[in-house]
Design an enzyme around this catalytic site. Structure first.
Site, PDB file in Angstrom:
ATOM      1  CD  GLU A   1     105.564   9.750  50.197  1.00 60.01           C
ATOM      2  OE1 GLU A   1     105.679  11.027  49.809  1.00 60.01           O
ATOM      3  OE2 GLU A   1     106.187   8.751  49.424  1.00 60.01           O
TER       4      GLU A   1
ATOM      5  CG  ASP B   1     113.857   9.375  44.139  1.00 57.33           C
ATOM      6  OD1 ASP B   1     114.160   8.888  45.411  1.00 57.33           O
ATOM      7  OD2 ASP B   1     112.832   9.651  43.681  1.00 57.33           O
TER       8      ASP B   1
ATOM      9  CD  GLU C   1     105.469   5.311  38.220  1.00 57.48           C
ATOM     10  OE1 GLU C   1     105.758   6.225  37.818  1.00 57.48           O
ATOM     11  OE2 GLU C   1     105.550   5.215  39.355  1.00 57.48           O
TER      12      GLU C   1
ATOM     13  CD  GLU D   1     109.415  12.597  39.758  1.00 53.38           C
ATOM     14  OE1 GLU D   1     108.448  12.299  39.231  1.00 53.38           O
ATOM     15  OE2 GLU D   1     109.367  12.484  41.015  1.00 53.38           O
TER      16      GLU D   1
ATOM     17  CB  THR E   1     112.835  15.758  47.357  1.00 48.61           C
ATOM     18  OG1 THR E   1     112.857  14.573  46.095  1.00 48.61           O
ATOM     19  CG2 THR E   1     111.847  15.313  48.416  1.00 48.61           C
TER      20      THR E   1
HETATM   21  C1  DMJ Z   1     107.272  13.226  45.012  1.00 48.90           C
HETATM   22  O1  DMJ Z   1     106.555  13.033  46.413  1.00 48.90           O
HETATM   23  C2  DMJ Z   1     108.664  13.656  45.466  1.00 48.90           C
HETATM   24  O2  DMJ Z   1     109.214  14.493  44.148  1.00 48.90           O
HETATM   25  C3  DMJ Z   1     109.759  12.322  45.693  1.00 48.90           C
HETATM   26  O3  DMJ Z   1     110.715  12.813  45.803  1.00 48.90           O
HETATM   27  C4  DMJ Z   1     109.251  11.344  44.571  1.00 48.90           C
HETATM   28  N1  DMJ Z   1     108.262  11.008  44.423  1.00 48.90           N
HETATM   29  C5  DMJ Z   1     106.990  12.126  44.320  1.00 48.90           C
HETATM   30  C6  DMJ Z   1     106.843  12.518  42.836  1.00 48.90           C
HETATM   31  O4  DMJ Z   1     106.974  11.381  41.870  1.00 48.90           O
END
Ligand code: DMJ
Length: 471
Positions: free
Chosen positions: A76, A215, A310, A331, A414
């Site tokens: 993160e 992902d 979710e 997303e 991401t």
């Molecule tokens: C974000 O921090 C990023 O998109 C990550 O890849 C997945 N989780 C969250 C959003 O859902």
């Protein structure tokens, strides 16, 4: 929405990490370094808020330090903070946003300092990093050896950019080793699982899918390959993509299977909200028709509930107990934006409008936006920083064709951070390290011969071309 969310954070929470939007106060949720401010920088740029962007950069330069005795998530911290700093630095130094008098590389220096504090986590037998690192003292003694694929293998963009900007290849080396180490542990079906032991390399959770826990590992193989024009990443992605289409894709859904035999993993297969980014990735590959098919299904879930839960049980067409919340995730908006960019089909804008209406109706609080549930319309005291970094950014871009960032010269990380596709990024490369499982020649040969993905060709068939670059 930006004014309300960002203004609410600045008024009630800054310099804390995140806003608690129901109790209207701040909380240290990641490391205690003004997470939301850093995550929101690029969104201010996309909205054309030049003065606020400049102010925010000054606040970061004046107030943020990573010299903290805190344990933080390596993944993160990288995607939200290293990525946010690097992106804002690049927007400034490439002239994408008006310069700040006297700015040279303060944000880059912060990113380097932070990445240096993350690097000890990569010192494992497999090269796949620990989940947590203490920014002062390194990996905590009691840190566990288990991590998920996304948290272990999503560093290639930020670390690759850092190496190219500093000529210090330790970052790229760590990111590439981790990604290759995961890839090396793929099953004979070319699938990876979900969790593994970073010392022994053994899989502890062998469900393969594109949602929770996996992902961004796939996303970074593709995007780092495109950003750096690196066949090593593209080849790994290429093989995974073919396998995912064969085993995980199921009538437009993407449902977990056992990585070893391809059989459905659960008796009641679930759509994971996080896998809603996959159609956006398909658009980058030129698979626009498939992306549209999946998005109709995913957005059907949003229409039905006014949110994407979710987890959603595909066969039972219902939401399992305790999974009925929507933590403001981006997303779906990301895929809508990319689909609209490729097709200009107004149905994707109408879907985006529906998302905005639902968020305004259910998530808005007096000082921000809250995670909400679909059952009792309850609001939870949480506004994740990605709501500003990603959700609002993609929704805004969906409606702004003339936006200077709505084009193919950028890759989104991401976390939705904009990284310009610079020629100089594609011209430098990590000198091959000797313990890597593949040689560059092996990979280039595989890539040339594999008929499944010819990125350049496929992209030229879509109207959206992320591979064009600065000349
Ligand atoms: C974000 O921090 C990023 O998109 C990550 O890849 C997945 N989780 C969250 C959003 O859902």
């Amino acid at each position: 929405m930006l004014d309300h969310a960002y203004g609410g954070y600045m008024k009630h929470a800054f310099p804390a990490d995140e806003l608690l939007p129901v109790s209207c106060q701040g909380a240290q949720t990641l490391g205690g370094y003004s997470l939301t401010l850093i995550d929101a920088l690029g969104t201010l740029a996309v909205y054309g808020r030049k003065a606020e962007f400049h102010q925010a950069v000054q606040l970061v330069l004046n107030h943020v330090s990573f010299d903290l005795d805190v344990s933080a998530s390596v993944f993160e911290t990288n995607i939200r903070v290293v990525g946010g700093l690097l992106s804002a630095h690049l927007l400034l130094v490439t002239g994408a946003i008006a310069p700040i008098d006297g700015y040279t590389d303060g944000l880059l220096q912060l990113a380097v300092d932070l990445a240096d504090r993350l690097l000890p986590a990569f010192d494992t037998a497999t090269g796949i990093p620990y989940g947590t690192v203490n920014l002062h003292s390194g990996v905590p003694r009691d840190e566990v050896n288990i991590t998920c694929v996304a948290a272990g293998g999503s560093f290639a963009i930020e670390f690759g950019v850092l190496s190219r900007l500093t000529s210090d290849w330790r970052y790229e080396q760590a990111a590439l080793r981790a990604a290759e180490s995961l890839w090396q542990r793929r099953s004979r079906l070319d699938l990876v699982g979900n969790h593994l032991n970073i010392q022994t390399g053994e899989w502890t959770f062998d469900a393969a899918g594109v949602g929770t826990g996996a992902d961004s590992y796939y996303e970074y193989l593709l995007k780092a390959g495109l950003l750096f024009n690196d066949a090593r990443y593209l080849s790994m992605f290429n093989q995974h993509y073919a396998a995912l289409n064969r085993h995980v894709k199921s009538n437009g859904w993407f449902l977990d299977v056992n990585m070893n035999n391809g059989q459905p993993y659960h008796s009641a297969p679930m759509h994971s909200s996080l896998s809603s980014f996959w159609p956006g990735l398909q658009v980058l590959l030129g698979d626009v028709t498939e992306a549209a098919q999946s998005m109709r299904l995913f957005f059907g879930v949003w229409r039905r509930y006014g949110l994407i839960p979710e987890l959603y049980s595909v066969h039972q067409q219902s939401v399992p107990p305790n999974w009925f919340h929507y933590p403001l995730r981006p997303e779906l908006a990301e895929s809508l934006y990319l689909l609209y960019s490729a097709t200009r089909d107004p149905i994707w804008r109408r879907a985006g409008r529906d998302m905005i209406v639902a968020i305004q109706h259910s998530a808005r609080t007096p000082c921000g936006y809250a995670t909400y549930t679909g059952l009792e319309h309850e609001q939870h005291d949480k506004m994740d920083s990605y709501f500003l970094a990603e959700t609002l950014k993609y929704l805004y871009l969906l409606f702004d064709d003339a936006n200077p960032f709505a084009n193919d010269r950028y890759i989104f990380t991401t976390e939705g951070h904009l990284i310009p596709i610079l020629r100089s990024f594609q011209q430098s490369r990590l000198p091959r390290d000797t313990d890597s499982p593949l040689t560059t020649n092996d990979v280039c040969d595989q890539f040339q011969q594999n008929p499944v993905l010819h990125f350049w060709q496929r992209l030229s068939r879509a109207n959206f071309n992320p591979l064009a670059r600065y000349t």
